[in-house]
Design a protein around this motif. Structure first.
Motif, PDB file in Angstrom:
ATOM      1  N   VAL A 251       1.185  -0.613  -0.077  1.00  0.00           N
ATOM      2  CA  VAL A 251       0.065  -0.152  -0.286  1.00  0.00           C
ATOM      3  C   VAL A 251       1.221   1.441   0.264  1.00  0.00           C
ATOM      4  CG1 VAL A 251      -1.951   1.518   0.829  1.00  0.00           C
ATOM      5  CG2 VAL A 251      -1.968  -1.142   1.027  1.00  0.00           C
ATOM      6  N   ARG A 252       0.906   2.097  -1.485  1.00  0.00           N
ATOM      7  CA  ARG A 252       1.163   3.246  -1.375  1.00  0.00           C
ATOM      8  C   ARG A 252       0.531   4.755  -0.798  1.00  0.00           C
ATOM      9  NH1 ARG A 252       6.766   2.912  -2.327  1.00  0.00           N
ATOM     10  NH2 ARG A 252       7.586   1.443  -4.047  1.00  0.00           N
ATOM     11  N   GLY A 253      -1.018   4.001  -1.306  1.00  0.00           N
ATOM     12  CA  GLY A 253      -2.042   4.950  -1.752  1.00  0.00           C
ATOM     13  C   GLY A 253      -2.377   5.332   0.260  1.00  0.00           C
ATOM     14  N   GLU A 254      -3.754   5.833   0.060  1.00  0.00           N
ATOM     15  CA  GLU A 254      -4.349   6.725   0.707  1.00  0.00           C
ATOM     16  C   GLU A 254      -5.354   5.163   1.251  1.00  0.00           C
ATOM     17  OE1 GLU A 254      -7.024   9.919   3.004  1.00  0.00           O
ATOM     18  OE2 GLU A 254      -5.431  10.138   1.675  1.00  0.00           O
ATOM     19  N   LEU A 255      -6.142   4.669   2.377  1.00  0.00           N
ATOM     20  CA  LEU A 255      -7.031   3.781   3.134  1.00  0.00           C
ATOM     21  C   LEU A 255      -7.911   4.954   4.458  1.00  0.00           C
ATOM     22  CD1 LEU A 255      -5.587   0.648   2.629  1.00  0.00           C
ATOM     23  CD2 LEU A 255      -6.289   1.811   1.196  1.00  0.00           C
ATOM     24  N   GLY A 256      -9.386   4.628   3.751  1.00  0.00           N
ATOM     25  CA  GLY A 256     -10.202   5.543   4.940  1.00  0.00           C
ATOM     26  C   GLY A 256     -11.911   5.210   5.327  1.00  0.00           C
ATOM     27  N   VAL A 257     -11.586   5.355   6.098  1.00  0.00           N
ATOM     28  CA  VAL A 257     -13.660   4.814   6.791  1.00  0.00           C
ATOM     29  C   VAL A 257     -14.148   5.748   7.130  1.00  0.00           C
ATOM     30  CG1 VAL A 257     -13.442   1.772   6.756  1.00  0.00           C
ATOM     31  CG2 VAL A 257     -13.030   2.962   8.299  1.00  0.00           C
ATOM     32  N   PHE A 258     -15.230   6.062   7.016  1.00  0.00           N
ATOM     33  CA  PHE A 258     -15.969   6.865   8.040  1.00  0.00           C
ATOM     34  C   PHE A 258     -16.222   6.494   9.278  1.00  0.00           C
ATOM     35  CE2 PHE A 258     -16.949   8.250   3.312  1.00  0.00           C
ATOM     36  CZ  PHE A 258     -16.122   9.944   3.037  1.00  0.00           C
TER      37      PHE A 258
ATOM     38  N   TYR B 230     -19.309   7.025  10.624  1.00  0.00           N
ATOM     39  CA  TYR B 230     -20.757   6.486   9.968  1.00  0.00           C
ATOM     40  C   TYR B 230     -21.206   5.052   9.755  1.00  0.00           C
ATOM     41  CZ  TYR B 230     -20.687   8.005   5.705  1.00  0.00           C
ATOM     42  OH  TYR B 230     -20.144   8.729   4.511  1.00  0.00           O
ATOM     43  N   GLY B 231     -19.529   4.483   9.425  1.00  0.00           N
ATOM     44  CA  GLY B 231     -19.573   3.257   8.921  1.00  0.00           C
ATOM     45  C   GLY B 231     -18.199   3.513   8.001  1.00  0.00           C
ATOM     46  N   GLY B 232     -17.931   2.228   7.191  1.00  0.00           N
ATOM     47  CA  GLY B 232     -17.338   2.138   6.169  1.00  0.00           C
ATOM     48  C   GLY B 232     -16.802   0.117   6.755  1.00  0.00           C
ATOM     49  N   GLN B 233     -16.407   0.095   5.949  1.00  0.00           N
ATOM     50  CA  GLN B 233     -15.737  -1.817   5.686  1.00  0.00           C
ATOM     51  C   GLN B 233     -14.850  -1.598   4.483  1.00  0.00           C
ATOM     52  OE1 GLN B 233     -15.472  -3.853   9.136  1.00  0.00           O
ATOM     53  NE2 GLN B 233     -13.779  -4.710   7.353  1.00  0.00           N
ATOM     54  N   ILE B 234     -13.138  -2.270   5.003  1.00  0.00           N
ATOM     55  CA  ILE B 234     -12.477  -1.560   3.402  1.00  0.00           C
ATOM     56  C   ILE B 234     -11.400  -3.556   4.180  1.00  0.00           C
ATOM     57  CG2 ILE B 234     -10.138  -1.389   2.413  1.00  0.00           C
ATOM     58  CD1 ILE B 234     -11.070   1.415   3.042  1.00  0.00           C
ATOM     59  N   ASN B 235     -12.221  -4.377   2.451  1.00  0.00           N
ATOM     60  CA  ASN B 235     -11.285  -5.435   2.808  1.00  0.00           C
ATOM     61  C   ASN B 235     -10.363  -5.913   1.405  1.00  0.00           C
ATOM     62  OD1 ASN B 235     -12.830  -5.780   4.949  1.00  0.00           O
ATOM     63  ND2 ASN B 235     -13.757  -8.326   4.976  1.00  0.00           N
ATOM     64  N   ILE B 236      -9.394  -6.081   1.971  1.00  0.00           N
ATOM     65  CA  ILE B 236      -8.338  -6.492   0.498  1.00  0.00           C
ATOM     66  C   ILE B 236      -7.671  -7.121   1.100  1.00  0.00           C
ATOM     67  CG2 ILE B 236      -6.298  -4.983  -1.107  1.00  0.00           C
ATOM     68  CD1 ILE B 236      -7.156  -2.122   0.411  1.00  0.00           C
ATOM     69  N   GLY B 237      -7.266  -8.643   0.061  1.00  0.00           N
ATOM     70  CA  GLY B 237      -7.093  -9.326  -0.291  1.00  0.00           C
ATOM     71  C   GLY B 237      -5.503  -9.423  -0.712  1.00  0.00           C
ATOM     72  N   GLU B 238      -4.720 -10.944  -0.960  1.00  0.00           N
ATOM     73  CA  GLU B 238      -3.245 -10.975  -0.639  1.00  0.00           C
ATOM     74  C   GLU B 238      -2.925 -10.590  -2.116  1.00  0.00           C
ATOM     75  OE1 GLU B 238      -3.050 -15.482  -0.708  1.00  0.00           O
ATOM     76  OE2 GLU B 238      -4.041 -14.565   1.981  1.00  0.00           O
ATOM     77  N   ASN B 239      -1.459 -10.097  -2.133  1.00  0.00           N
ATOM     78  CA  ASN B 239      -0.761 -10.218  -3.636  1.00  0.00           C
ATOM     79  C   ASN B 239      -1.953  -8.815  -4.331  1.00  0.00           C
ATOM     80  OD1 ASN B 239       1.076 -12.438  -2.782  1.00  0.00           O
ATOM     81  ND2 ASN B 239      -0.894 -13.536  -4.034  1.00  0.00           N
ATOM     82  N   VAL B 240      -2.071  -7.680  -3.456  1.00  0.00           N
ATOM     83  CA  VAL B 240      -2.675  -6.750  -3.888  1.00  0.00           C
ATOM     84  C   VAL B 240      -1.627  -5.090  -3.710  1.00  0.00           C
ATOM     85  CG1 VAL B 240      -4.484  -4.924  -3.660  1.00  0.00           C
ATOM     86  CG2 VAL B 240      -5.006  -7.645  -3.415  1.00  0.00           C
ATOM     87  N   TYR B 241      -1.402  -5.008  -4.891  1.00  0.00           N
ATOM     88  CA  TYR B 241      -0.643  -3.149  -4.762  1.00  0.00           C
ATOM     89  C   TYR B 241      -1.599  -1.911  -5.140  1.00  0.00           C
ATOM     90  CZ  TYR B 241       2.490   0.496  -6.350  1.00  0.00           C
ATOM     91  OH  TYR B 241       2.870   1.322  -6.679  1.00  0.00           O
ATOM     92  N   VAL B 242      -1.722  -1.347  -4.042  1.00  0.00           N
ATOM     93  CA  VAL B 242      -2.328  -0.003  -3.614  1.00  0.00           C
ATOM     94  C   VAL B 242      -1.025   1.413  -4.205  1.00  0.00           C
ATOM     95  CG1 VAL B 242      -3.695   1.582  -2.624  1.00  0.00           C
ATOM     96  CG2 VAL B 242      -3.827  -0.479  -2.815  1.00  0.00           C
ATOM     97  N   GLY B 243      -1.537   1.937  -5.381  1.00  0.00           N
ATOM     98  CA  GLY B 243      -0.537   3.138  -5.699  1.00  0.00           C
ATOM     99  C   GLY B 243      -0.439   4.335  -5.143  1.00  0.00           C
ATOM    100  N   GLU B 244       0.550   4.930  -5.694  1.00  0.00           N
ATOM    101  CA  GLU B 244       0.799   6.151  -5.045  1.00  0.00           C
ATOM    102  C   GLU B 244      -0.622   7.394  -5.200  1.00  0.00           C
ATOM    103  OE1 GLU B 244       4.638   7.993  -4.728  1.00  0.00           O
ATOM    104  OE2 GLU B 244       5.414   6.565  -5.323  1.00  0.00           O
TER     105      GLU B 244
ATOM    106  N   ASN C 163      -3.114   7.343  -8.320  1.00  0.00           N
ATOM    107  CA  ASN C 163      -4.203   8.219  -8.055  1.00  0.00           C
ATOM    108  C   ASN C 163      -5.484   7.823  -8.930  1.00  0.00           C
ATOM    109  OD1 ASN C 163      -2.094  10.630  -8.329  1.00  0.00           O
ATOM    110  ND2 ASN C 163      -1.572  10.374 -10.326  1.00  0.00           N
ATOM    111  N   VAL C 164      -5.921   6.593  -8.345  1.00  0.00           N
ATOM    112  CA  VAL C 164      -7.191   6.329  -8.929  1.00  0.00           C
ATOM    113  C   VAL C 164      -8.251   6.519  -7.389  1.00  0.00           C
ATOM    114  CG1 VAL C 164      -8.641   3.703  -8.953  1.00  0.00           C
ATOM    115  CG2 VAL C 164      -6.472   4.230  -9.866  1.00  0.00           C
ATOM    116  N   ASN C 165      -8.531   6.641  -7.290  1.00  0.00           N
ATOM    117  CA  ASN C 165     -10.003   7.467  -6.639  1.00  0.00           C
ATOM    118  C   ASN C 165     -11.601   6.233  -6.687  1.00  0.00           C
ATOM    119  OD1 ASN C 165      -9.716  10.170  -5.115  1.00  0.00           O
ATOM    120  ND2 ASN C 165      -9.116  10.402  -7.247  1.00  0.00           N
ATOM    121  N   ILE C 166     -11.843   5.426  -5.483  1.00  0.00           N
ATOM    122  CA  ILE C 166     -12.906   4.402  -4.874  1.00  0.00           C
ATOM    123  C   ILE C 166     -13.232   4.701  -3.561  1.00  0.00           C
ATOM    124  CG2 ILE C 166     -13.186   1.535  -4.932  1.00  0.00           C
ATOM    125  CD1 ILE C 166     -10.307   1.124  -5.671  1.00  0.00           C
ATOM    126  N   ALA C 167     -14.519   4.827  -4.338  1.00  0.00           N
ATOM    127  CA  ALA C 167     -15.488   5.832  -3.131  1.00  0.00           C
ATOM    128  C   ALA C 167     -16.830   4.579  -2.822  1.00  0.00           C
ATOM    129  CB  ALA C 167     -15.196   7.246  -3.312  1.00  0.00           C
TER     130      ALA C 167
END
Length: 209
Positions: free
Chosen positions: A66-73, A75-89, A110-114
């Protein structure tokens, strides 16, 4: 005289590098405190904004980088990331409901996932909520903010500057072209591109290929 100047510059540079290294270590430790880490690696530029203050809201699989940003609010939110994943700057993955990312997924920079609209649709609700947040901090109740889960299956490649919006399901083995805005489900083994993203071609190999 010149020797002393060079020595002073060398010492200052070494001290600056040492401070940067300490800051990098502290940032990585902070990221790890905000998640359940099952063998993932954070880099110095990574960020974790766990507003729920609950490690179980962000779970990372082994050999994920992970080189990017992970966030949950709040009021809620859940992030589950599996194996061998790359998250760019500069990539941001922000959840108000649920974001599930499978194994062997490549997410460029520079990807946005919301999975949330982040703000209220009605202008009066939005203005009131904004003033309330400034006064009391991030809300613990979702209110009229719209959320819908995102699922990104195994072996997906999301290219740079793409946007994945709420409610989207991306099938395994698919590719999202650079600069795409994904607003609808993507079939497995498809190449999608454009704004909004549309299927360009199938990536399923024919028997005679």
């Amino acid at each position: 005289m010149l020797k002393n100047i060079i020595l002073n510059i060398f010492r200052a540079t070494r001290f600056h590098l040492l401070i940067n290294k300490v800051n990098d270590i502290e940032n990585i430790q902070s990221c790890n405190r905000g998640v359940i880490n099952n063998g993932a690696t954070f880099y110095s530029e990574a960020k974790v904004n766990n507003l729920a203050n609950n490690q179980s809201k962000i779970v990372l699989g082994s050999n994920t980088h992970v080189r990017g940003e992970l966030g949950v609010f709040n009021y809620g939110g859940q992030i589950n990331i599996g194996e061998n994943v790359y998250v760019g700057e500069q990539t941001k993955i922000m959840s108000g409901e649920s974001i599930v990312i499978g194994n062997n997924v490549l997410i460029s920079h520079n990807v946005n996932i919301a999975d949330s609209s982040a703000h209220e649709i009605d202008y009066l609700d939005r203005a009131h909520a904004h003033l309330k947040m400034l006064k009391y901090g991030h809300p613990k109740e979702k209110g009229s903010v719209q959320t819908s889960p995102i699922v990104i299956e195994d072996n997906v490649w999301i290219n740079f500057n793409s946007i994945i919006l709420k409610g989207v399901h991306i099938g395994r083995g698919s590719i999202v072209a650079a600069g795409s805005v994904v607003t609808k489900d993507v079939p497995a083994f498809s190449l999608v591109a454009g704004v909004p993203a549309k299927v360009i071609k199938s990536l399923i190999k024919k028997a005679d290929d």
